[in-house]
Write a protein that holds these residues in place. Structure first.
Motif, PDB file in Angstrom:
ATOM      1  N   TYR A 190      -0.600   5.573 -12.165  1.00 26.28           N
ATOM      2  CA  TYR A 190      -1.918   5.490 -11.544  1.00 26.28           C
ATOM      3  C   TYR A 190      -2.710   6.731 -11.934  1.00 26.28           C
ATOM      4  O   TYR A 190      -2.150   7.812 -12.135  1.00 26.28           O
ATOM      5  CB  TYR A 190      -1.809   5.453 -10.015  1.00 26.28           C
ATOM      6  CG  TYR A 190      -1.446   4.126  -9.429  1.00 26.28           C
ATOM      7  CD1 TYR A 190      -0.109   3.725  -9.325  1.00 26.28           C
ATOM      8  CD2 TYR A 190      -2.418   3.266  -8.946  1.00 26.28           C
ATOM      9  CE1 TYR A 190       0.218   2.501  -8.762  1.00 26.28           C
ATOM     10  CE2 TYR A 190      -2.095   2.039  -8.378  1.00 26.28           C
ATOM     11  CZ  TYR A 190      -0.774   1.672  -8.291  1.00 26.28           C
ATOM     12  OH  TYR A 190      -0.445   0.459  -7.731  1.00 26.28           O
ATOM     13  N   GLY A 232      -3.124  17.359  -2.444  1.00 23.34           N
ATOM     14  CA  GLY A 232      -2.163  17.842  -3.416  1.00 23.34           C
ATOM     15  C   GLY A 232      -0.838  17.106  -3.425  1.00 23.34           C
ATOM     16  O   GLY A 232       0.103  17.548  -4.087  1.00 23.34           O
ATOM     17  N   ARG A 233      -0.749  16.000  -2.710  1.00 23.79           N
ATOM     18  CA  ARG A 233       0.507  15.250  -2.633  1.00 23.79           C
ATOM     19  C   ARG A 233       0.279  13.803  -3.058  1.00 23.79           C
ATOM     20  O   ARG A 233      -0.840  13.308  -3.148  1.00 23.79           O
ATOM     21  CB  ARG A 233       1.054  15.257  -1.197  1.00 23.79           C
ATOM     22  CG  ARG A 233       1.152  16.618  -0.541  1.00 23.79           C
ATOM     23  CD  ARG A 233       2.146  17.526  -1.244  1.00 23.79           C
ATOM     24  NE  ARG A 233       3.502  17.043  -1.212  1.00 23.79           N
ATOM     25  CZ  ARG A 233       4.362  17.272  -0.226  1.00 23.79           C
ATOM     26  NH1 ARG A 233       3.989  17.983   0.821  1.00 23.79           N
ATOM     27  NH2 ARG A 233       5.602  16.814  -0.290  1.00 23.79           N
ATOM     28  N   GLY A 234       1.367  13.101  -3.311  1.00 20.79           N
ATOM     29  CA  GLY A 234       1.260  11.685  -3.603  1.00 20.79           C
ATOM     30  C   GLY A 234       1.161  10.873  -2.322  1.00 20.79           C
ATOM     31  O   GLY A 234       1.569  11.324  -1.253  1.00 20.79           O
ATOM     32  N   PRO A 235       0.602   9.671  -2.419  1.00 15.10           N
ATOM     33  CA  PRO A 235       0.526   8.806  -1.232  1.00 15.10           C
ATOM     34  C   PRO A 235       1.918   8.456  -0.703  1.00 15.10           C
ATOM     35  O   PRO A 235       2.870   8.324  -1.472  1.00 15.10           O
ATOM     36  CB  PRO A 235      -0.186   7.553  -1.755  1.00 15.10           C
ATOM     37  CG  PRO A 235      -0.923   8.009  -2.969  1.00 15.10           C
ATOM     38  CD  PRO A 235      -0.064   9.061  -3.570  1.00 15.10           C
ATOM     39  N   VAL A 236       1.992   8.286   0.617  1.00 14.60           N
ATOM     40  CA  VAL A 236       3.249   7.930   1.275  1.00 14.60           C
ATOM     41  C   VAL A 236       3.036   6.639   2.055  1.00 14.60           C
ATOM     42  O   VAL A 236       2.072   6.526   2.823  1.00 14.60           O
ATOM     43  CB  VAL A 236       3.722   9.056   2.215  1.00 14.60           C
ATOM     44  CG1 VAL A 236       4.952   8.615   3.005  1.00 14.60           C
ATOM     45  CG2 VAL A 236       4.015  10.320   1.428  1.00 14.60           C
ATOM     46  N   PHE A 282       5.715   7.351  -4.601  1.00 18.41           N
ATOM     47  CA  PHE A 282       4.923   8.112  -5.554  1.00 18.41           C
ATOM     48  C   PHE A 282       5.562   9.458  -5.857  1.00 18.41           C
ATOM     49  O   PHE A 282       6.212  10.069  -5.002  1.00 18.41           O
ATOM     50  CB  PHE A 282       3.516   8.368  -4.993  1.00 18.41           C
ATOM     51  CG  PHE A 282       2.593   7.194  -5.090  1.00 18.41           C
ATOM     52  CD1 PHE A 282       2.562   6.238  -4.088  1.00 18.41           C
ATOM     53  CD2 PHE A 282       1.745   7.046  -6.180  1.00 18.41           C
ATOM     54  CE1 PHE A 282       1.704   5.152  -4.167  1.00 18.41           C
ATOM     55  CE2 PHE A 282       0.883   5.961  -6.265  1.00 18.41           C
ATOM     56  CZ  PHE A 282       0.860   5.016  -5.254  1.00 18.41           C
ATOM     57  N   GLY A 283       5.293   9.934  -7.077  1.00 14.57           N
ATOM     58  CA  GLY A 283       5.577  11.318  -7.396  1.00 14.57           C
ATOM     59  C   GLY A 283       4.490  12.208  -6.814  1.00 14.57           C
ATOM     60  O   GLY A 283       3.548  11.734  -6.172  1.00 14.57           O
ATOM     61  N   GLU A 284       4.616  13.499  -7.059  1.00 15.63           N
ATOM     62  CA  GLU A 284       3.682  14.454  -6.491  1.00 15.63           C
ATOM     63  C   GLU A 284       2.392  14.585  -7.301  1.00 15.63           C
ATOM     64  O   GLU A 284       1.471  15.283  -6.885  1.00 15.63           O
ATOM     65  CB  GLU A 284       4.349  15.823  -6.367  1.00 15.63           C
ATOM     66  CG  GLU A 284       5.456  15.851  -5.317  1.00 15.63           C
ATOM     67  CD  GLU A 284       4.921  15.606  -3.927  1.00 15.63           C
ATOM     68  OE1 GLU A 284       5.044  14.453  -3.431  1.00 15.63           O
ATOM     69  OE2 GLU A 284       4.379  16.537  -3.318  1.00 15.63           O
ATOM     70  N   LYS A 286       3.473  19.578 -13.411  1.00 20.14           N
ATOM     71  CA  LYS A 286       2.597  19.395 -12.250  1.00 20.14           C
ATOM     72  C   LYS A 286       1.154  19.722 -12.627  1.00 20.14           C
ATOM     73  O   LYS A 286       0.219  19.132 -12.102  1.00 20.14           O
ATOM     74  CB  LYS A 286       3.060  20.290 -11.106  1.00 20.14           C
ATOM     75  CG  LYS A 286       2.350  20.004  -9.793  1.00 20.14           C
ATOM     76  CD  LYS A 286       3.006  20.755  -8.662  1.00 20.14           C
ATOM     77  CE  LYS A 286       2.234  20.571  -7.356  1.00 20.14           C
ATOM     78  NZ  LYS A 286       2.236  19.170  -6.909  1.00 20.14           N
ATOM     79  N   GLN A 338      -5.905   9.101 -10.524  1.00 20.14           N
ATOM     80  CA  GLN A 338      -6.786   9.400  -9.391  1.00 20.14           C
ATOM     81  C   GLN A 338      -7.855  10.365  -9.862  1.00 20.14           C
ATOM     82  O   GLN A 338      -7.568  11.503 -10.230  1.00 20.14           O
ATOM     83  CB  GLN A 338      -6.009   9.987  -8.215  1.00 20.14           C
ATOM     84  CG  GLN A 338      -6.840  10.086  -6.939  1.00 20.14           C
ATOM     85  CD  GLN A 338      -5.994  10.389  -5.722  1.00 20.14           C
ATOM     86  OE1 GLN A 338      -5.119  11.255  -5.744  1.00 20.14           O
ATOM     87  NE2 GLN A 338      -6.230   9.675  -4.624  1.00 20.14           N
ATOM     88  N   PHE A 358      -0.490   9.859 -11.250  1.00 21.79           N
ATOM     89  CA  PHE A 358       0.653   9.638 -10.368  1.00 21.79           C
ATOM     90  C   PHE A 358       1.573   8.581 -10.967  1.00 21.79           C
ATOM     91  O   PHE A 358       1.128   7.509 -11.370  1.00 21.79           O
ATOM     92  CB  PHE A 358       0.203   9.147  -8.995  1.00 21.79           C
ATOM     93  CG  PHE A 358      -0.412  10.208  -8.138  1.00 21.79           C
ATOM     94  CD1 PHE A 358      -1.789  10.338  -8.056  1.00 21.79           C
ATOM     95  CD2 PHE A 358       0.393  11.071  -7.402  1.00 21.79           C
ATOM     96  CE1 PHE A 358      -2.360  11.321  -7.254  1.00 21.79           C
ATOM     97  CE2 PHE A 358      -0.166  12.056  -6.595  1.00 21.79           C
ATOM     98  CZ  PHE A 358      -1.554  12.183  -6.525  1.00 21.79           C
TER      99      PHE A 358
END
Lengths: 114, 113
Positions: free
Chosen positions: B35, A41-45, B104-106, B9, B37, B90
């Motif tokens: 991007y 549920g998060r973006g890549p870091v 990146f955003g969430e 979101k 996903q 994203f």
């Protein structure tokens, strides 16, 4: 065709062990390679960057190697912890890449069990 | 302070509709990306954009179009939505220098019914 391959099967290891994840590529001439962590549920870091003329990079418990002959990067997490459980993605940037676009592998899910 | 923020979101919509996802970055970066996903978690580049050039991944249908009102924003417009467009989108940004990390955003989860 160009491919970036990571093991699609989850890697399960015991806490305290070293996790090793693999990133293989074909038909790329990467200027550099990056590793990212993605939680659900998060973006890549971003984690680490390694350039084509570098063999190894370290950051705390993380180590990345880059073998342009084998066309492979290995990502190691030593003394793994349950908090390291996540999906890890490698990404390549081509030499002479217009727009500096990074292309990602499919990621490998790591599960560290206590 | 959120570095890269996306809205909404979550987005649920019907086939055939047109929708937009907004993205803003407060990092002062000069290059932004979108991007996609999919359900298999593959992260595919769609667009790369700075104030001088737009690079489009040739596999992206022309129903998708990026719009940048200014350097800090890159919105994604999608026309005539299809079921296969369902995915997490994203936004990301980075400095143009080689090797710069992506922020990146969430993510925005789009579901097309």
């Amino acid at each position: 065709s160009q491919k970036i391959e990571q093991n699609s099967e989850a890697l399960n290891i015991q806490e305290g062990k070293t996790a090793t994840l693999t990133c293989n590529y074909t038909n790329y001439s990467p200027a550099y390679l990056q590793w990212y962590r993605q939680d659900p549920g998060r973006g890549p870091v971003f984690l680490l960057l390694i350039r084509e003329n570098e063999k190894e990079k370290r950051k705390e418990r993380l180590k990345v190697t880059f073998d342009t002959t084998l066309k492979q990067s290995l990502f190691h997490i030593t003394a793994s912890q349950p908090a390291d459980s996540a999906t890890y993605l490698c990404a390549l940037a081509q030499n002479n890449n217009a727009g500096n676009m990074l292309t990602f592998g499919g990621g490998t899910r790591l599960m560290v069990k206590p | 302070d959120t570095a890269v923020s996306q809205t909404p979101k979550y987005l649920v919509t019907q086939m055939g509709n047109d929708k937009s996802i907004k993205c803003e970055q407060n990092l002062g970066h000069d290059t932004m990306y979108w991007y996609k996903q999919d359900s298999k978690k593959f992260l595919k580049i769609m667009f790369s954009y700075n104030n001088k050039e737009l690079i489009i991944n040739e596999t992206v249908p022309n129903r998708f179009s990026p719009k940048s009102p200014d350097k800090a924003h890159l919105n994604l417009h999608i026309n005539s939505l299809e079921l296969g467009d369902s995915a997490v989108y994203f936004c990301a940004s980075r400095r143009r220098e080689a090797g710069g990390e992506l922020f990146f955003g969430e993510g925005s989860r789009l579901t097309v019914l």
